[in-house]
Design a protein around this motif. Structure first.
Motif, mmCIF file in Angstrom:
data_model
loop_
_atom_site.group_PDB
_atom_site.id
_atom_site.type_symbol
_atom_site.label_atom_id
_atom_site.label_comp_id
_atom_site.label_asym_id
_atom_site.label_seq_id
_atom_site.Cartn_x
_atom_site.Cartn_y
_atom_site.Cartn_z
ATOM 1 N N PRO A 515 0.450 -1.568 -0.204
ATOM 2 C CA PRO A 515 -0.164 0.212 0.359
ATOM 3 C C PRO A 515 0.824 1.077 -0.228
ATOM 4 N N PRO A 516 0.284 2.652 -0.721
ATOM 5 C CA PRO A 516 1.024 3.773 -0.775
ATOM 6 C C PRO A 516 1.555 4.215 0.500
ATOM 7 N N SER A 517 0.935 3.525 1.604
ATOM 8 C CA SER A 517 0.895 4.337 2.747
ATOM 9 C C SER A 517 2.523 3.371 3.475
ATOM 10 N N LYS A 518 2.481 2.438 3.228
ATOM 11 C CA LYS A 518 3.238 1.831 3.858
ATOM 12 C C LYS A 518 5.154 1.389 3.159
ATOM 13 N N ARG A 519 5.120 2.609 1.944
ATOM 14 C CA ARG A 519 5.983 2.092 0.778
ATOM 15 C C ARG A 519 7.002 3.144 1.291
ATOM 16 N N ALA A 520 7.252 4.174 1.945
ATOM 17 C CA ALA A 520 8.138 4.643 1.828
ATOM 18 C C ALA A 520 8.912 3.861 3.928
ATOM 19 N N GLY A 521 8.579 4.006 4.796
ATOM 20 C CA GLY A 521 8.103 2.885 5.709
ATOM 21 C C GLY A 521 9.167 1.146 5.276
ATOM 22 N N PHE A 522 8.851 0.975 3.904
ATOM 23 C CA PHE A 522 8.986 0.266 3.316
ATOM 24 C C PHE A 522 10.522 -0.143 3.074
ATOM 25 N N GLU A 523 10.596 1.454 2.034
ATOM 26 C CA GLU A 523 12.258 2.179 1.634
ATOM 27 C C GLU A 523 12.993 2.219 3.307
ATOM 28 N N ARG A 524 12.751 3.203 3.730
ATOM 29 C CA ARG A 524 13.701 3.189 4.972
ATOM 30 C C ARG A 524 14.124 1.456 5.747
ATOM 31 N N LEU A 525 13.282 0.219 5.483
ATOM 32 C CA LEU A 525 13.923 -0.874 5.232
ATOM 33 C C LEU A 525 15.137 -0.725 4.526
ATOM 34 N N SER A 526 14.019 -1.115 3.077
ATOM 35 C CA SER A 526 15.177 -1.444 2.453
ATOM 36 C C SER A 526 17.126 -1.077 2.229
ATOM 37 N N ALA A 527 16.727 0.210 2.237
ATOM 38 C CA ALA A 527 18.349 0.619 3.352
ATOM 39 C C ALA A 527 19.157 0.331 4.358
ATOM 40 N N THR A 528 18.461 -0.395 5.099
ATOM 41 C CA THR A 528 18.879 -0.700 6.753
ATOM 42 C C THR A 528 19.251 -2.156 5.676
ATOM 43 N N TRP A 529 18.317 -2.622 5.200
ATOM 44 C CA TRP A 529 18.726 -3.845 4.544
ATOM 45 C C TRP A 529 20.069 -4.162 3.632
ATOM 46 N N SER A 530 20.175 -3.301 2.909
ATOM 47 C CA SER A 530 21.044 -3.162 1.816
ATOM 48 C C SER A 530 22.342 -2.341 2.629
ATOM 49 N N ASP A 531 22.467 -1.618 3.552
ATOM 50 C CA ASP A 531 23.318 -1.378 4.402
ATOM 51 C C ASP A 531 24.185 -2.381 5.065
ATOM 52 N N ARG A 532 23.045 -3.110 5.087
ATOM 53 C CA ARG A 532 23.448 -4.069 6.171
ATOM 54 C C ARG A 532 24.554 -5.956 5.212
ATOM 55 N N HIS A 533 23.842 -5.567 4.476
ATOM 56 C CA HIS A 533 24.911 -6.097 3.433
ATOM 57 C C HIS A 533 26.158 -5.615 2.492
ATOM 58 N N ALA A 534 26.171 -4.518 3.082
ATOM 59 C CA ALA A 534 27.416 -2.977 2.734
ATOM 60 C C ALA A 534 28.749 -3.825 3.301
ATOM 61 N N VAL A 535 27.954 -3.635 4.853
ATOM 62 C CA VAL A 535 28.771 -3.897 5.926
ATOM 63 C C VAL A 535 29.535 -5.273 5.629
ATOM 64 N N ARG A 536 28.645 -5.884 5.151
ATOM 65 C CA ARG A 536 29.143 -7.356 5.554
ATOM 66 C C ARG A 536 30.035 -8.108 4.305
ATOM 67 N N PHE A 537 29.378 -7.327 3.127
ATOM 68 C CA PHE A 537 30.492 -7.284 1.798
ATOM 69 C C PHE A 537 32.049 -6.050 2.143
ATOM 70 N N GLY A 538 32.167 -5.617 2.792
ATOM 71 C CA GLY A 538 33.541 -4.919 2.960
ATOM 72 C C GLY A 538 33.737 -5.449 3.782
ATOM 73 N N GLU A 539 33.129 -6.331 5.396
ATOM 74 C CA GLU A 539 33.592 -7.313 5.669
ATOM 75 C C GLU A 539 34.804 -8.416 5.581
ATOM 76 N N ALA A 540 33.831 -8.700 4.498
ATOM 77 C CA ALA A 540 34.380 -10.094 4.261
ATOM 78 C C ALA A 540 35.761 -10.130 3.346
ATOM 79 N N MET A 541 35.384 -8.766 2.049
ATOM 80 C CA MET A 541 36.862 -8.238 1.347
ATOM 81 C C MET A 541 37.510 -8.567 2.860
#
Length: 780
Positions: A515-541
């Protein structure tokens, strides 16, 4: 605020609408950048008092946000910020137009003839008829929807007076574009009160016109003598008497005027030739003035006052619909979203999805089958996953129909209506039904088309969008979903779950179905999701880089004596030295193996995969060592002296002994000294005085390939049953990618061997590995 409708005073509502117009007309952020807007929104949220249940006071937040944004805009463009005030032309138009109408009416010094007053004067009767027609239209207008009055002519006239271009036209001038959008949004929000303003203006103007006509009649009677009477070709005396009796009935009933008879009208006919006294003529003049006052002036003034009162009343409670897409998006940026995904499916595809979520999850999955809180943000957004138990069936009775047959749609409709009739009461719902009632999106992971058909009834019962993650041909699954009338989107499982760089496609697909009312919140969740992957990738390298730097700096003492003359003449000495070198190489390889195994274990733990990784292949690691030999310095000096003496003796022979052996002595001295210094300089790289063995660039390149292959094996999420690729098929890609950056890697290894602090070298190697790994992930 009720049912998503916010009631504000006109000043506050204009501020909200103006801010919306600015954001619509200024998407590039010329007035307010995205960073500034976010900062102002944080300040507005901090100054908004929470509600009794700890939520956000949306009304106060929106007002605080609008005031702060307009204050910032005022510093840069005061003319745009001034649009929050009412239009300046309204005041003088509301006062000047009725006065102008009155003066225009007063300037008319006759009704039909400057010397006589015709009781059947067309202009006078036209004014009366027009106003009576307006009253009828107003009465009929009460039966027409009120929004009718906010359209076409009045809105177009208002746009013209404000200098606004036509709908949909962009001028490139920021203020004009903002004004156009502000007018459009304000008409939607306050169209009723805008129409009332125009009604007030028109009523006052009509009253002014009638008042001016009355002044014209009275002033004409002051300066000349009217002949009052009537004349008509088509109407006889009886008809005229009946018409005028109806016309002047309000005057006779409400004011102290005597009724007139047919005889009076017969005497006042112009063709009768009878003399009409001045007093009787004045009586008719005043009756016409009274008629204008009763039929036009007084009703119009009352209607104008009524319109003004209603407009002020509406201005105290302007309706702002927070369900509008713009306000939904604005509030979603500060409102925490609670998003629940329902998962239906078993088997390897389910395991892949669960592993994907485990990598970013805050907490492990609960074992009691309840909803799993996967991820949360600092603003309170929550992403939950609920796995529907395999044996769960919706409460509605099943309706059988052959999928895709002519009765499929009818069967689906019957099933839908049946489940609504059979839906249990809230207090009777079990935990599964309660959780499914909160789901925002269903994730279906079918092992085959049959699983899709078996889950169709459940998906219809949940009545939420569905995302099908197809393990095979997505077109077959899409066709099956269409036959089953599922509101589903189909994605290939491997393309959106293979590894963390593919998660973006899954997240985009989920966001599009929320729903449109939850998309902004999901964008924040997606950003947190991507940040954790980026941190994990950097740690792996960094893990891989640290192991490579350690391997590049690692050395092993050979444990044999320095190279001397004995190695040249004694085979046993040469064999012993070779065995010592082989032993040093084995020790280096063992530490390399142990280091690689430790890195793989840390990668598995870092990715929370729990997936065992096969041992790294031993190919191409038997060669590529670099050895640092230690030379016996005295023996090197002696050998150098002997060589130099021999060269000097040759010079003595050539000169016939004239040098008296000086050349031989000097040659021995120079040769011995040079050999001694060269041996000492070579041995300084081995402070222990023992020969050393270390990994060469070729072997380090092979180790890099092995570590990257190990990373891919851990980071890649594969479905064994449908996976035709794997580490064995990836090796050629890895070898080619590492070879393409051979020079850059060699430079970092050389730096690592020479650096006193390996930390800087680890960072440099990690950057190189990140570039290689991203390219591999993009292709695999």
């Amino acid at each position: 605020m009720e049912d998503g409708i916010l009631h504000l005073d006109e000043a506050s509502a204009r501020q909200l609408v103006l801010v919306r117009a600015i954001e619509d007309a200024d998407p590039q952020g010329k007035l307010l950048s995205a960073v500034e807007r976010e900062q102002l929104e944080r300040e507005a949220l901090a100054s908004s008092h929470p509600t009794a249940n700890g939520g956000i006071d949306f009304a106060r937040y929106l007002q605080q946000r609008a005031r702060r944004m307009l204050a910032a805009v005022e510093n840069r463009n005061p003319r745009i910020a001034a649009l929050q005030d009412p239009d300046p032309w309204r005041g003088w138009v509301l006062a000047a137009l009725p006065v102008a109408a009155c003066l225009l009416g007063a300037a008319i010094d006759r009704i039909d003839n400057p010397q006589q007053v015709n009781m059947l004067s067309p202009p006078l009767l036209g004014v009366l008829a027009w106003n009576l027609a307006v009253y009828v239209l107003l009465l009929v207008g009460t039966l027409v929807p009120t929004r009718w009055g906010t359209r076409a002519p009045l809105a177009a006239a208002q746009r013209w007076m404000a200098g606004i271009p036509g709908h949909g036209r962009r001028t490139g001038r920021l203020r004009t574009d903002v004004l156009a959008r502000f007018h459009g949004h304000w008409t939607q929000v306050a169209g009723a009160q805008e129409a009332l303003w125009w009604k007030q203006l028109l009523h006052l103007s009509a009253a002014g016109w009638a008042l001016g006509l009355a002044f014209s009649i009275v002033l004409g009677g002051v300066v000349r003598e009217y002949r009052v009477g009537w004349e008509s070709t088509l109407l006889d005396l009886g008809q005229v008497h009946a018409f005028l009796s109806v016309l002047f009935a309000p005057v006779v009933l409400l004011l102290p005027f005597e009724a007139f008879s047919a005889a009076d009208l017969q005497r006042m006919a112009f063709r009768s030739g009878a003399a009409v006294a001045a007093g009787e003529a004045a009586r008719w003049v005043w009756m016409y003035v009274a008629l204008l006052a009763l039929v036009v002036v007084l009703p119009r003034v009352l209607l104008a006052a009524w319109s003004a009162w209603r407009r002020r009343r509406l201005a105290r409670a302007v309706r702002i619909d927070l369900r509008d897409a713009y306000y939904v998006q604005v509030l979603a940026r500060v409102s925490p979203a609670r998003i629940t995904l329902g998962m239906v499916g078993e088997g390897p595809a389910r395991d892949v999805l669960l592993r994907l979520l485990h990598e970013v999850a805050d907490h492990p999955r609960p074992r009691d089958g309840s909803a799993w809180t996967v991820l949360a943000t600092a603003k309170g957004d929550v992403l939950r996953l609920f796995q529907v138990p395999p044996g769960f069936h919706p409460p509605a009775p099943a309706v059988t129909a052959q999928a895709g047959g002519p009765g499929a749609a009818q069967a689906w409709l019957q099933d839908l209506l049946g489940r609504f009739r059979a839906a249990p009461r809230p207090q009777e719902r079990d935990a599964v039904q309660s959780t499914l009632a909160e789901t925002d999106l269903m994730l279906l992971l079918p092992a085959s088309i049959g699983d899709l058909q078996a889950s169709a009834r459940l998906l219809h019962w949940v009545a939420q969008p569905t995302l099908v993650l197809a393990p095979g041909d997505e077109e077959h699954h899409r066709s099956a979903a269409q036959r089953l009338a599922l509101a589903a989107d189909v994605l290939p499982l491997a393309d959106c779950t293979a590894h963390w760089m593919r998660d973006a496609r899954l997240l985009e697909a989920v966001a599009a179905r929320l729903p449109p009312s939850k998309r902004a919140g999901f964008e924040r969740l997606s950003a947190t999701w991507s940040d954790r992957h980026a941190v994990r990738f950097g740690e792996a390298m960094r893990l891989l880089a640290a192991e490579l730097v350690r391997a590049a700096r690692d050395v092993e003492e050979v444990g044999s004596s320095a190279v001397g003359l004995r190695h040249l003449v004694n085979a046993a000495e040469r064999d012993a030295a070779q065995r010592a070198r082989d032993g040093a190489r084995v020790a280096l390889l063992q530490r390399l193996r142990d280091g690689e195994a430790a890195v793989v274990a840390e990668l598995v733990q870092l990715h929370r995969s729990g997936t065992p990784v096969a041992p790294l292949p031993a190919a191409r690691v038997q060669g590529g060592f670099e050895e640092q030999q230690v030379v016996d310095t005295p023996q090197a000096g002696m050998a150098g002296a002997a060589t130099g003496a021999a060269m000097g003796a040759g010079i003595d022979l050539i000169t016939g002994g004239l040098t008296l052996g000086a050349a031989t002595a000097l040659g021995a001295m120079i040769g011995g000294g040079a050999a001694y210094v060269a041996a000492a300089w070579k041995n300084r790289s081995t402070p222990s005085g023992q020969p050393l063995v270390q990994l060469g660039d070729e072997l380090l390149e092979t180790v890099t390939e092995n570590l990257l292959l190990a990373y891919l094996s851990v980071a890649h999420r594969r479905v064994p049953e449908g996976d035709a690729q794997g580490p064995a098929a990836w090796r050629s890609e890895v070898v080619a990618s590492v070879a393409a950056r051979r020079n850059e890697l060699a430079a970092t290894w050389q730096q690592a061997r020479q650096a006193a602090d390996p930390a800087a070298s680890v960072a440099a190697v990690a950057r190189e590995l990140e570039a290689v790994a991203r390219g591999l992930l993009a292709r695999l």
